[in-house]
Design an enzyme around this catalytic site. Structure first.
Site, PDB file in Angstrom:
ATOM      1  NE  ARG A   1      -5.084 -38.872  23.277  1.00 26.93           N
ATOM      2  CZ  ARG A   1      -4.198 -39.155  24.213  1.00 26.93           C
ATOM      3  NH1 ARG A   1      -3.578 -38.188  24.848  1.00 26.93           N
ATOM      4  NH2 ARG A   1      -3.923 -40.404  24.493  1.00 26.93           N
TER       5      ARG A   1
ATOM      6  CD  GLU B   1       3.507 -34.725  38.148  1.00 28.90           C
ATOM      7  OE1 GLU B   1       4.206 -35.736  37.978  1.00 28.90           O
ATOM      8  OE2 GLU B   1       2.586 -34.654  38.954  1.00 28.90           O
TER       9      GLU B   1
ATOM     10  CG  ASP C   1       6.622 -34.258  15.430  1.00 29.74           C
ATOM     11  OD1 ASP C   1       5.612 -34.658  16.014  1.00 29.74           O
ATOM     12  OD2 ASP C   1       7.757 -34.330  15.898  1.00 29.74           O
TER      13      ASP C   1
ATOM     14  CB  THR D   1      -2.062 -22.058  33.241  1.00 31.28           C
ATOM     15  OG1 THR D   1      -3.213 -22.460  32.508  1.00 31.28           O
ATOM     16  CG2 THR D   1      -1.420 -20.873  32.579  1.00 31.28           C
TER      17      THR D   1
ATOM     18  CE1 TYR E   1       9.504 -11.753 -12.884  1.00 34.19           C
ATOM     19  CE2 TYR E   1       7.216 -12.441 -12.647  1.00 34.19           C
ATOM     20  CZ  TYR E   1       8.329 -12.256 -13.428  1.00 34.19           C
ATOM     21  OH  TYR E   1       8.293 -12.554 -14.761  1.00 34.19           O
TER      22      TYR E   1
END
Lengths: 373, 1232
Positions: B860, B561, B465, B659, B1167
């Protein structure tokens, strides 16, 4: 967070919780593998040789007398055996074997009987006894059902009950080897090599069994309800008519019984019959009498007797020595191979260029013309 | 209807159809197949029923309480609170009438996410336990063992360990479930104000009922599904945050009906009467049907009045609302599917191998029981037993059972419990790792299901998410460029102003300089205009506050905003008041009022927002902010700052900042009057109003003057880019599934280094099924042409149960592509296209395309799509998938993935509760996967392999022995010795390996993330390796048995000449087996600590010392194990025992030792090298290389910057003007 009043969920910072335990990282490098391989090689081979020699030093004479009852009444040579003759007395069921001991058997000398294909390790067999009955006697109704089918007959309990006791080896070996004067086959001298039947069972075994008195105390006057196993009635003359206060088995002191009861692990086994710890067995020709009662033909087995000395690892068995030598040689061979490979084409420990992703990226970055070496 | 007006209508993926016309109430049932009924008739019937009900009130109450308790118990037993529903499409809720409502048989508001309760525990637990093959097998074995005469071993030897195994698991389950109960209780006991009579009193959540009217305060969660009546805000508006439900972080607006909006005090609300007709509970988050009947007037209710449990009230002091659904009937809980029982890959493989071993076991048993017949010792039996055995059929069966019991330990009984224990231990160790403990929120990492620990070491895909997981959901006004000068909030040293050659200053000023410049600079006018624009052109609502430094809290539905307005305030332009027709700002303690003339709203086609204001000086100004593309098109010819601003925008974009360009224009009075007329006309037009308004806005938004640009940082969580980079190195593919818009998502992709400059983006943004299909197939085709052949030849196959089993048996087919071979790609796909791409005809192509990309970003997406994507990948690949998220919208995907990780530490996190692991920060994933995952995988693989090996090495000797005892099923070892093998002597070494072994230490695993591939490719535990180990076990048992047998020499093994017996042979063999097996444990240990010593050397010493003691005590005191009397001492005192104990193990393990060395030096794996690097502390030159790579990277980055500047604006679309006009912050709000 200095504030101790607030209960914090912060985990404890200790070595276990943070998985930072002091630890050693065992890595197989040439520095430790090659010495190890050489060490195993160098130390195992001498040990193996020592064990092998020790086993070889054991003197052993084995003779299978299964077919003895088919032979004649006079000494006849036994096929496939050198210097061994045998005869059989049908009436007394006595088999006499004449054999030659070529080297001195250093004391202690052990006398074994050896059975093959006898599955003393059979599951139904192994458990077919009642330890309590053997220790102090037991009421019929409490007798272990593992004793079946030799638990009870007509309301009378077998003593000792079970398959093991019933199938007890009943051949009797004379308690001496009689030396035959050389040259004359049929004459016997009075020179004998005595064999004792004492101390042939593990010392601890006596603890598992009761004395005659213990049993008499338990069964008391009711001896008529205790009967010997069916084979015993046939094989042991004294038990033909069942038990009485005098012939009741004194298991604690009956070591042949104790030896038999320790069931062997493999179908071919030897059981100690008698021994001589005092004197060496001198070379010469010896006779031994065997009362031949035990029928091994019926199940396709064989019976033998074995006269042997022992080494620190038991009988004349070279296998351990060979195993050590084999392991030592294998180890040495790999040690040498790895050593050569290491000298010829060593690999640097922890070299980054061997990392798979670096292998890929060195080619990639080289095209960019970098020099990160 | 205006689609944009209703955020709920954008999704509808339920099968129930949502009628847009709310006046018709014909509606399908969503959940159950109860018939279609018309609401009207039912409504009447219900009314009648209610009247009738009141008459028999007393009796009915009694009945219902009885019913309630009975049904409760019933529900508890089913583990679910799902009260049977009356067959009615609606529920009728009486307003302010709790007595009648209590007759409604609605469920209570308690929730339970726990797995068990007191009643169901036994049943559920046993069901789960016996779904494991091994347990069933042992139960059957234990039962067979109870048949007298069958078992060669003591009848308790299986049932006892099995009981212990079950008991330990039970304790663990109870403990884990207890914690769930506690968290449920926490939630159930939260406080809420409920209307009782005419006042609000505090109650617990659990005591709420349908029909109760509650008062919810700001920033608290809704306790149930509610219908909004009124709020502290004008027109019953309220803001809610639904991130828990759908992951969208922008605030949403809900509005009560005008008829209830005036109920702003307790008395008023307590006086309303009427009926609320509400749809039956269902799981559709985006639809709602209801009618409220007030004063005889029927008013339709829509999702616009719906407040769902799980969402949070924001920026609103309080709301009054009425409860419609409670507890497990809320839409949130209806969405929660029962947590699936997840089984790990390793476990599944183990299970399959167990079946195979079982087949071998049966075969061996059959072989032996047939051997029993064929072996010609029948004569021996006759001789010994004096009867023919095995004539009865039952004897054959018994014989078969005997062998089953004899060999049953080939399947290690202790494995299940050892694994459970070790996994639990590992989870405790993970929980207590201090490096993944979050100090600020005091949250340690939590393993909720310890079962899945090793799955962490095999993850190939991460589905993440975005909001709250990668980002903090905090926006910050970071930088801006005004009039050709750059300013930044914080200026790092390398960005300070330097004077260039020709006197041009390059670099950033800090914000203090900006404040100074706003008073005296050449560009002062531009700066003033810029800041004024920020303070004026927005939809934010201010609220006075003493706690905030600016004196105001800004309530913004768009966090961007909010950040801008807040930023302006900190630069001295404080937005103070909003009135319907004006806004006020305070500059230098001087209040300035701007008359709001017109608002041109933001939407995704316009990508800008404008306001037309009359400033205090009386001039009319147009202020516009928006995406650079749309602003640049509309500039006037004379714009000095364009080039510089564009440069800056690119710079911002490379840093992943969001921006916006700001521009303004002076509008002459006459032009405005003309335009306003057009605007008025558009605003009142009846058709196509939105389009009309957009068109009108175009007329005035022209000839703009570019003031500058802002850069907002969507603050990433700490360490996210680094973590993503490291995970990518570990060959883990990250797919980000976000509810954000495409631009925002790409932006975040860059800023968190998921997308890099050298990647080519494939952006799929198609509108229809066909175009999407065309797009995907074209791309795929052209990609395949340019790729190595093996890539294009791979084909995904549906993972049917058969193919799954096949892959478990024969090992998995590797469809994964080495992404290093191909051009770096990233796929960005929009929710709509994704919807088509997930359709059956396209899903394979989509998957193929997506798996060729290093990164995938889905924008979305709905919660359902999140889960669908995970399921799609799960369906066609057998990779291990991990889903990480923080909100309830991620629950579906978390549950669908193999491993679900939730972000914890912040309040109200649904995801953390339904997850398997909860971590506080995304960056902890790095250690969780690379270190703990790898450790767990290696440890458990080794533990499983070793457990099988040790049992085979031990119990196959029984098989060889069977060949030597006439197939009678006799055991070599005494019963309790056998039991002790698995329970005491060899239990600790696998546990120690499982808990403490480290293939590499955490630093190395972290430094070399490439080593993670070992787990992904199942290189430590796969079919080949498993059977290799099994074969090795066979070999060892063979060597042990036959070497001992040959050494045994017809029972004469001591110098004393006594004949040894079966049990002595057993002891020797047991000791040898123990030595071999424990040495093997040492050989496979990578990290030898004190516990390793205890578990190996200690266990062996315990056996050697314990045996004589036991052999002495047990038979005499307890009467058990009589076989051991006098057995040990003769052996100990003889030489043969000790030399056998040396040579056989050395022989057995020489092979393993040489092979191990050979592999390290002549088949070297990465390894091995890293282990050496760790051991010898070899310095790494990598830092230099890294540095070099970075330099190259930067050069490329500068060269290739030719892409979208990051523009972002997460505004709600539509209705902005309406909200703006509704507020008057000068008025005092009702207190409720």
């Amino acid at each position: 967070m200095a504030d101790t009043n607030i209960k914090s969920n912060k985990p404890k910072n200790n070595a276990i919780r943070q998985q930072r335990l002091k630890a050693w990282q065992p890595i197989l490098t040439p520095k430790n593998v090659l010495p190890t391989l050489f060490f195993i090689g160098i130390s195992f081979i001498p040990v193996g040789i020592g064990l092998f020699i020790a086993a070889k030093k054991v003197n052993e004479f084995t003779f299978e007398y299964t077919e003895c009852n088919k032979t004649s009444t006079t000494f006849t040579p036994v096929p496939n055996y050198e210097n061994v003759k045998w005869k059989y007395d049908k009436t007394q069921e006595i088999c006499t074997v004449q054999f030659e001991i070529k080297e001195t058997f250093k004391k202690p000398v052990f006398f074994y009987y050896r059975l093959t294909s006898f599955f003393q390790n059979h599951r139904s067999y192994v458990k077919s006894y009642d330890s309590e009955q053997l220790l102090k006697g037991k009421k019929l109704e409490k007798l272990d059902s593992n004793c079946d089918p030799f638990k009870v007959k007509d309301g009378k309990q077998y003593f000792p009950c079970g398959l093991i006791a019933n199938s007890m080896f009943t051949d009797v070996f004379d308690n001496k080897l009689v030396k035959v004067t050389s040259g004359n086959n049929n004459e016997t001298s009075t020179e004998t090599y005595p064999l004792t039947e004492k101390d042939i069972a593990w010392p601890s075994d006596a603890d598992k069994y009761g004395t005659r008195n213990d049993f008499l105390k338990f069964y008391g006057n009711d001896l008529s309800n205790v009967i010997p196993p069916p084979n015993w009635s046939i094989s042991f003359p004294e038990y033909q008519n069942g038990y009485n206060a005098t012939n009741f088995p004194d298991l604690k002191n009956w070591e042949h019984f104790q030896v038999w009861m320790r069931t062997a692990g493999l179908p071919n086994f030897r059981k100690l019959y008698s021994k001589n710890t005092e004197t060496d067995l001198k070379p010469g020709i010896y006779n031994i009498d065997i009362i031949n009662k035990y029928d091994v033909n019926r199940y396709g087995g064989t019976k033998s007797f074995v006269i042997t000395t022992t080494s620190i690892i038991g009988g004349r068995n070279p296998f351990l020595g060979i195993a050590y030598i084999f392991v030592g040689i294998v180890s040495l061979i790999f040690g040498i191979i790895f050593l050569i490979r290491h000298l010829y084409k060593p690999r640097k420990l922890g070299d980054h260029k061997y990392l798979s992703w670096n292998k890929a990226s060195t080619t990639a970055t080289n095209t960019d013309g970098d020099d990160n070496r | 209807m205006d689609r944009d007006n209703n955020p709920f209508m954008t999704y509808s993926f339920e099968d129930g159809n949502y009628e847009e016309d709310n006046d018709t109430y014909e509606i399908n049932n969503y959940d159950d197949d109860v018939g279609l009924t018309t609401g009207q008739t039912n409504y009447q019937q219900k009314n009648l029923a209610n009247k009738y009900a009141k008459k028999n009130l007393l009796q009915r109450i009694q009945d219902s309480s009885v019913y309630a308790s009975v049904s409760h118990v019933f529900n508890l037993m089913r583990g679910k609170d799902d009260t049977p529903q009356p067959s009615d499409s609606f529920r009728y809720i009486q307003l302010n009438d709790p007595v009648t409502n209590s007759l409604g048989k609605y469920t209570h508001n308690r929730i339970s996410t726990a797995k068990y309760n007191v009643f169901t525990f036994l049943y559920k637990f046993l069901k789960e336990q016996f779904s494991k093959y091994a347990n069933v097998f042992f139960l059957v074995t234990a039962l067979i063992q109870q048949i007298p005469g069958v078992s060669p071993l003591n009848p308790l030897t299986t049932i006892l360990p099995l009981s212990i195994v079950l008991l330990v698991s039970a304790v663990k389950e109870i403990f884990e479930d207890y914690k769930r109960h506690c968290s449920d209780n926490d939630e159930n006991n939260r406080k809420i104000q409920v209307l009782v009579g005419s006042s609000f009193i505090v109650k617990k959540w659990r005591d709420l009922h349908v029909g109760d009217i509650v008062r919810v305060e700001n920033s608290s969660f809704f306790p149930a599904d509610l219908i909004l009546l009124s709020s502290s805000e004008p027109d019953a508006l309220c803001y809610i945050e639904t991130s828990n439900l759908d992951g969208e972080t922008n605030l949403k607006v809900r509005q009560g009906l005008p008829e209830t909006a005036n109920l702003t005090n307790a008395e008023a609300v307590s006086e309303i009467r009427g009926v609320l007709k509400s749809e039956q509970p269902n799981n559709s988050l985006y639809t709602y049907e209801g009618v409220i009947e007030l004063n005889g007037k029927e008013l339709p209710l829509t999702p616009n009045q719906l407040l769902l449990r799980g969402s949070q009230l924001r920026n609103t002091k309080w709301v009054y609302a009425i409860i419609i659904n409670t507890g497990h009937e809320t839409k949130l809980m209806k969405n929660a599917t029962e947590a699936p029982i997840k089984q790990t890959n390793l476990e599944k493989m183990t299970n399959v191998q167990i079946v195979f071993l079982f087949v071998i076991l049966i075969a061996m048993s059959l072989f032996c029981s047939i051997g029993y017949f064929l072996k010609d010792f029948a004569t021996f039996q006759e001789f010994v037993f004096q009867e023919k055995l095995l004539q009865k059929f039952t004897d054959i069966i018994y014989g078969f059972f005997t062998f089953i019991i004899l060999f049953n330990n080939l399947i290690p009984i202790s494995l299940v419990v050892t694994m459970e224990f070790v996994k639990y231990g590992q989870s405790v160790l993970i929980n207590s790792d201090i490096e993944i403990y979050h100090e600020e929120t005091d949250t340690p990492t939590q393993c909720k299901t310890s079962n899945l620990v090793e799955e962490l070491g095999q993850v190939e895909y991460i589905f993440s998410d975005k909001t709250g997981t990668l980002t903090c959901n905090v926006m910050e006004f970071k930088m801006c460029t005004i009039a050709g000068k750059s300013y930044a909030k914080e200026v790092t040293d390398d960005k300070r102003i330097v004077k260039g050659e020709n006197g041009v200053e390059k670099g950033y000023y800090d914000f203090n300089r900006l404040i100074e410049n706003s008073k005296a600079d050449m560009s002062v006018n531009v700066i003033v205009e810029f800041l004024t624009l920020l303070a004026v052109c927005h939809t934010v609502i201010p609220e006075q506050s003493d706690t905030s430094p600016e004196g105001y809290i800004y309530q913004a539905s768009s966090p961007d905003e909010g950040a801008l307005v807040k930023g302006a305030a900190s630069l001295g332009y404080v937005f103070t008041t909003r009135r319907p027709k004006s806004v006020s700002i305070r500059v230098d303690n001087e209040e300035k009022e701007f008359e709001l003339l017109n608002i041109c709203e933001f939407n995704s086609t316009r990508k800008r927002m404008s306001v037309v204001v009359r400033n205090p000086e009386g001039q009319i100004k147009l202020y516009t902010k928006g995406a650079d593309t749309v602003i640049l098109e509309r500039l006037s010819g004379n714009n000095p700052y364009v080039d510089y601003t564009l440069n800056q925008l690119e710079e911002y974009a490379t840093e992943g900042l969001r921006t916006l360009c700001l521009a303004s224009r002076d509008i002459p009075e006459d032009e405005y009057i003309r335009w306003n007329k057009a605007y008025e006309k558009a605003a009142t037009s009846l058709t196509n109003r939105a389009a009309e308004l957009d068109r009108v806005a175009e007329l005035i938004e022209k000839d703009l003057f570019l003031l500058g640009a802002t850069a907002i940082e969507d603050k990433l969580q700490e360490g996210v880019p680094d973590t993503i980079h490291t995970l990518a190195q570990a060959n883990i593919k990250l797919w980000v599934l976000t509810g954000d818009k495409q631009e925002t998502a790409i932006n975040i992709g860059y800023s968190c280094k998921l997308l890099t400059e050298e990647m080519s983006l494939i952006v799929c943004n198609e509108e229809t099924h066909n175009t999407t299909k065309e797009f995907i197939s074209n791309r795929l085709r052209s990609l395949k042409e340019s790729m190595p052949a093996y890539v294009s030849h791979r084909n995904f196959q549906l993972q049917t149960p058969m193919s799954k089993i096949r892959s478990l048996i024969f090992g998995k087919k590797d469809e994964s592509v080495d992404l290093d071979d191909i051009e770096p790609l990233a796929l960005v796909i929009d929710g709509k296209s994704l919807g088509y791409a997930l359709e059956p005809d396209m899903e394979l192509m989509f998957l193929e395309l997506a798996t060729l990309c290093r990164a995938v970003i889905c924008c979305r997406v709905s919660p359902l799509q999140k889960a669908l994507i995970v399921k799609l990948v799960k369906k066609y690949t057998n990779s291990i998938l991990l889903a990480i998220g923080d909100g309830a919208n991620d629950v579906g995907m978390i549950q669908a993935a193999h491993v679900g990780v939730g972000i914890s530490g912040v309040e109200g996190l649904q995801a953390a509760r339904s997850s398997d692991f909860a971590i506080a920060q995304f960056r902890y994933l790095r250690k969780l996967l690379l270190v703990h995952g790898s450790w767990s995988y290696h440890r458990l693989s080794k533990l499983i392999l070793y457990s099988f090996y040790k049992n085979i090495a031990m119990f196959m000797t029984q098989f060889w022995f069977t060949l030597d005892n006439g197939f009678s099923g006799q055991t070599l070892y005494e019963s309790w010795t056998i039991t002790s093998y698995n329970v005491i002597f060899t239990v600790f070494s696998p546990v120690v390996i499982g808990l403490f072994d480290q293939i590499l230490n955490s630093r190395m695993l972290d430094q070399y993330p490439q080593l993670y591939k070992i787990g992904q490719k199942s290189e430590v535990f796969n079919i080949k390796i498993f059977w290799g180990w099994i074969l090795n076990g066979f070999f060892h048992s063979f060597a042990i048995y036959y070497m001992t047998k040959w050494i045994w020499h017809e029972s004469i093994v001591t110098a004393s000449g006594y004949s040894a017996d079966l049990w002595m042979m057993g002891i020797v063999m047991f000791s040898v087996v123990l030595a071999v097996v424990l040495l093997k444990a040492i050989l496979i240990t990578n990290n030898w600590n004190k516990f390793t010593t205890y578990a190996t050397a200690g266990a062996f010493a315990a056996w050697i010392i314990g045996l004589p003691i036991y052999g002495w005590i047990a038979p005499s005191l307890f009467g058990i194990s009589p076989e051991l009397i006098g057995v040990s001492l003769p052996l100990y005192t003889g030489l043969m025992f000790w030399v056998s104990l040396l040579v056989i193990p050395v022989f057995c393990l020489l092979r393993d030792y040489i092979w191990k060395y050979y592999k390290r030096f002549y088949k070297t794996e990465s390894y091995h090298i890293v282990q050496e690097i760790q051991k010898f502390n070899i310095p790494d030159y990598r830092p230099r290389m890294e540095w070099f790579r970075k330099a190259v990277h930067k050069v490329r980055m500068v060269q290739r910057l030719k892409r979208n500047r990051g523009y972002a604006f997460s505004q709600n679309e539509g209705g902005q003007a309406r909200i703006i006009r509704a507020y008057d912050t000068t008025q005092i709000k009702p207190s409720g």
